[in-house]
Design an enzyme around this catalytic site. Structure first.
Site, PDB file in Angstrom:
ATOM      1  N   HIS A  28      22.531  67.449   3.380  1.00  0.00           N
ATOM      2  CA  HIS A  28      23.295  66.608   2.570  1.00  0.00           C
ATOM      3  C   HIS A  28      23.019  66.512   1.302  1.00  0.00           C
ATOM      4  O   HIS A  28      21.771  66.518   0.552  1.00  0.00           O
ATOM      5  CB  HIS A  28      23.006  65.022   3.084  1.00  0.00           C
ATOM      6  CG  HIS A  28      23.019  64.787   4.857  1.00  0.00           C
ATOM      7  ND1 HIS A  28      24.223  64.297   5.458  1.00  0.00           N
ATOM      8  CD2 HIS A  28      22.398  65.345   5.793  1.00  0.00           C
ATOM      9  CE1 HIS A  28      23.943  64.520   6.569  1.00  0.00           C
ATOM     10  NE2 HIS A  28      22.900  65.147   6.937  1.00  0.00           N
ATOM     11  N   GLU A 209      20.487  63.187  17.514  1.00  0.00           N
ATOM     12  CA  GLU A 209      19.436  63.192  16.613  1.00  0.00           C
ATOM     13  C   GLU A 209      18.308  62.143  17.060  1.00  0.00           C
ATOM     14  O   GLU A 209      17.201  62.529  17.502  1.00  0.00           O
ATOM     15  CB  GLU A 209      19.755  62.825  15.181  1.00  0.00           C
ATOM     16  CG  GLU A 209      18.380  62.648  14.097  1.00  0.00           C
ATOM     17  CD  GLU A 209      18.900  62.401  12.900  1.00  0.00           C
ATOM     18  OE1 GLU A 209      20.144  61.918  12.590  1.00  0.00           O
ATOM     19  OE2 GLU A 209      18.213  62.512  11.805  1.00  0.00           O
TER      20      GLU A 209
HETATM   21  N1  ADE Z   1      22.568  61.378   6.195  1.00  0.00           N
HETATM   22  C1  ADE Z   1      21.602  61.824   5.764  1.00  0.00           C
HETATM   23  N2  ADE Z   1      20.663  62.298   6.618  1.00  0.00           N
HETATM   24  C2  ADE Z   1      21.125  61.827   7.765  1.00  0.00           C
HETATM   25  C3  ADE Z   1      20.457  62.246   8.933  1.00  0.00           C
HETATM   26  N3  ADE Z   1      19.467  62.998   9.248  1.00  0.00           N
HETATM   27  N4  ADE Z   1      21.188  61.692   9.990  1.00  0.00           N
HETATM   28  C4  ADE Z   1      22.125  60.869   9.979  1.00  0.00           C
HETATM   29  N5  ADE Z   1      22.804  60.964   8.729  1.00  0.00           N
HETATM   30  C5  ADE Z   1      22.234  61.316   7.740  1.00  0.00           C
HETATM   31 ZN    ZN Z   2      21.992  65.428   8.627  1.00  0.00          ZN
END
Ligand code: ADE
Ligand code: ZN
Length: 351
Positions: A28, A209
């Site tokens: 990101h 995640e």
């Molecule tokens: N935005 C930036 N990093 C992120 C992550 N690890 N999971 C979800 N959204 C994000």
């Molecule tokens: Zn991410």
């Protein structure tokens, strides 16, 4: 793949991890803002920060889960106002990526974080895109942009964001889905992903995640994504593991992120070897390198130091998977695979 991985002395592995050509597919750009740059941009733009110094800000980087990180990450992005800010941020990341032998970077950006503050969509995309073009010309790295929707916001907001970005359609290659996962399943965004698919944009989404395997299933079957960002929770569903392996769906895994956001108790407990050994197309990425303690090569190095049983064969697979799973032109991918093989041959000759 006919290439045989040559025998490599394990002592050469750290150097090989650094030198091997790789693609970074999960980063990101707002997460590459180092504290020093946050303060420099705040000064340049007259933005007031809640922290008095770089050190004080760094000390706040003690996260307990995804949300505790996102709160600080969105506050950090508030210093980005002008096209030049987006350019400078992306050039700084691309310089770091070149130093890590990244040959291809597919960069996430979160337009809603900026348009909600009154920054124009063109300001964001033009700044980032110009950085990708200049870095390509000057440093030879191939870079492309993926527009991410914030999943804690509505699908209507995502749809408006996509429509607003369409005049700049040739400056990004795909769409993704990020931000707070639990409680915001992929199917909430079914229509906006269908629209993006009609526009021939590539499709990816964060799933698994912190969220359950069901979110990975729906990212695949409802949204139709080509890659899963993170996906480490897939190990809890055997049928899903078989599906991911059979279809060669790449997982863009982010080891230091998972450690810092307490997805695993420690880096040594990471399940990446289990995923790789089950035949999944795993890749290694930095996610938000300024917040999680390192860029992509630090992710590789720390992972191989900490997780038992990772070998040169795993390193080769991770680099090859990243090239194969990228959305770059086939001719580039063929060239990078040859460079990867040459890199391993050289390491073997140095035995
Ligand atoms: N935005 C930036 N990093 C992120 C992550 N690890 N999971 C979800 N959204 C994000
Ligand atoms: Zn991410």
């Amino acid at each position: 793949m006919t290439f045989q991985i040559p025998a490599i002395d394990p002592s050469r592995l750290p150097q090989l991890l650094q030198a091997m050509p790789k693609a970074e597919l999960h980063m990101h750009i707002e997460g590459s803002l180092e504290p020093e740059m946050i303060f420099a941009l705040a000064r340049r733009n007259g933005v007031e920060l809640a922290y008095g110094s770089v050190e004080e800000l760094r000390q706040a980087y003690a996260f307990t889960d995804l949300q505790s990180f996102l709160d600080i990450y969105y506050a950090g992005a508030s210093v980005l106002l002008q096209e030049q800010d987006f350019y400078d941020m992306a050039r700084a990341y691309l310089d770091r990526a070149v130093a890590d032998n990244v040959v291809r970077a597919e960069i996430f950006f979160d337009p809603q974080t900026h348009t909600a503050r009154g920054v124009a969509m063109e300001t964001v995309i033009n700044g980032l895109h110009r950085a990708c073009v200049d870095a390509g010309r000057e440093q030879g790295i191939s870079a492309a942009l993926i527009l991410c929707f914030l999943r804690h916001l509505s699908e209507e907001s995502a749809m408006r964001t996509l429509e607003e970005a369409l005049p700049l359609r040739d400056k990004f290659i795909g769409v993704g889905l990020d931000s707070s996962e639990v409680g915001h399943p992929p199917e909430k965004f079914a229509r906006v992903f269908a629209r993006a698919s009609e526009l021939s944009l590539h499709l990816v989404a964060h799933a698994g995640e912190e969220g359950p395997p069901a979110y990975i299933w729906s990212a695949l079957d409802v949204l139709g994504v080509e890659r899963i960002d993170h996906g480490v929770q897939a190990v809890h569903d055997g049928r899903l593991m078989q599906r991911l392996a059979k279809d060669r769906v790449a997982l863009t895994v982010c080891p230091l992120s998972n450690e810092k956001l307490c997805v695993f108790p420690a880096l040594a407990d990471h399940n990446i070897r289990q995923l790789l050994d089950a035949g999944l197309a795993v890749t290694v990425n930095s996610d938000d390198p300024a917040y999680f303690g390192g860029y992509v090569n630090t992710n590789f190095t720390r992972l191989f130091e900490q997780v038992p049983g990772l070998s040169a064969r795993h390193a080769w697979l991770l680099a090859l998977n990243s090239i194969d799973a990228s959305f770059a032109p086939d001719a580039d991918k063929r060239r990078w695979r040859e460079q990867l093989h040459e890199c391993f041959e050289q390491a073997a000759r140095a035995l």
